[in-house]
Design a protein around this motif. Sequence first.
Motif, short mmCIF file in Angstrom:
data_model
loop_
_atom_site.label_atom_id
_atom_site.label_comp_id
_atom_site.label_asym_id
_atom_site.label_seq_id
_atom_site.Cartn_x
_atom_site.Cartn_y
_atom_site.Cartn_z
N ARG A 227 23.16 2.75 -7.96
CA ARG A 227 23.16 1.39 -7.45
C ARG A 227 24.09 1.24 -6.25
N ASP A 280 18.54 -6.38 -7.04
CA ASP A 280 17.32 -6.13 -7.80
C ASP A 280 16.07 -6.77 -7.20
N GLY A 286 19.27 2.40 -10.14
CA GLY A 286 19.93 2.57 -11.42
C GLY A 286 19.39 3.78 -12.17
N GLN A 290 16.28 1.58 -15.98
CA GLN A 290 16.41 0.39 -15.14
C GLN A 290 15.30 0.33 -14.08
N GLN A 294 12.12 -2.45 -13.65
CA GLN A 294 11.82 -3.20 -12.43
C GLN A 294 10.37 -2.99 -12.00
#
Length: 342
Positions: A227, A280, A286, A290, A294
């Motif tokens: 991230r 995001d 991530g 994660q 998404q």
Amino acid sequence: MTVAEIGLGLQSDKRPGDYARLARRAERHGFDVLSVFGDLMYQPPIFPLLEMAAATERVRLGAACLNPYSLAPYEIAGQVAALDLASNGRAYLGLARGTWLGAVGIAQPRPPTALAEAVEVVYRLLGGDTDGFEGEVFRLEPGTRLRYAVHRPRPPLLLGAWGPKGAALAGRVAEEIKVGGSANPAMVPLIRERVRAGALEAGRDPGDVGIVLGAVTVVDTDGVAARARARTEVAMYLAVVAELDPTAHVPSDLLARVKGLVDEGGHRAAGELIPDDLLDLFAFSGTPDQVAAQAQALLDAGVRRVEFGTPHGLDDDRGVDLLGSAVLPMLDRAAAGRRPGP
């Protein structure tokens, strides 16, 4: 049932041989599409695309996107014809108005007209139409034709667009519309309505136009590091696309600070200003869990294709491998088929 596609978007900043290696890995993992960005001052997309075409057998290939301001439509026709020939009919034509062209002194007047006429000129040339074309921006003298054979007269068209006019044009003429730089599910119904207006005007089924969302992607088992890298990578794009997303509500003072730091070359410092919830919306980042969550949110919203963009991971090969081996198996790619039509 519509089964969604998953693609990779690559920046054209690599060495010869890197593209072929990554393309082979992506095809083995089951990706459907490989796109190469046409960003200013990077290698022209045709170089990596031709290398990837020679290294693969199944994946679709295209530039996302070329623009008719810095590349004349007859040159665009030639490049997509070359890629389609080299890939045995796996090319798509990607067009957009382009970004950052002011840095090289190129104006971008009347983008909807320029894009619509570029589409017309490219397909007239590929289709062998010699009647000529007299547009407001582009023209073909009668009798003008390509002096070589093409594989297909109409490779499928992807238009890159966010706004109502560009999306309506996609509804009229394109097979796909790409919202580049977005991982935001809230954009999907908005784009669908904008596409619908153009499709109905042209007597087309709005459902025939697939919605593609793609953004910076960084996946790693070290989610914190992934991230952090994504923040740095997305800063330059956030400065362009945040204002195009009416659902994101990016504070104007934050955007001004990010833009200022990017203009000064401070991409890392700019990225550090981006909070998690905003990150995001404009990047996939991530751990594999994660990133898969998404992407699944976009599939559930009804996108036809999710495109994981550069740099993919903390390094290219590991990123592609993690996306292919850990993220792809978690995705329900039939989700788009369960959505009601536009």
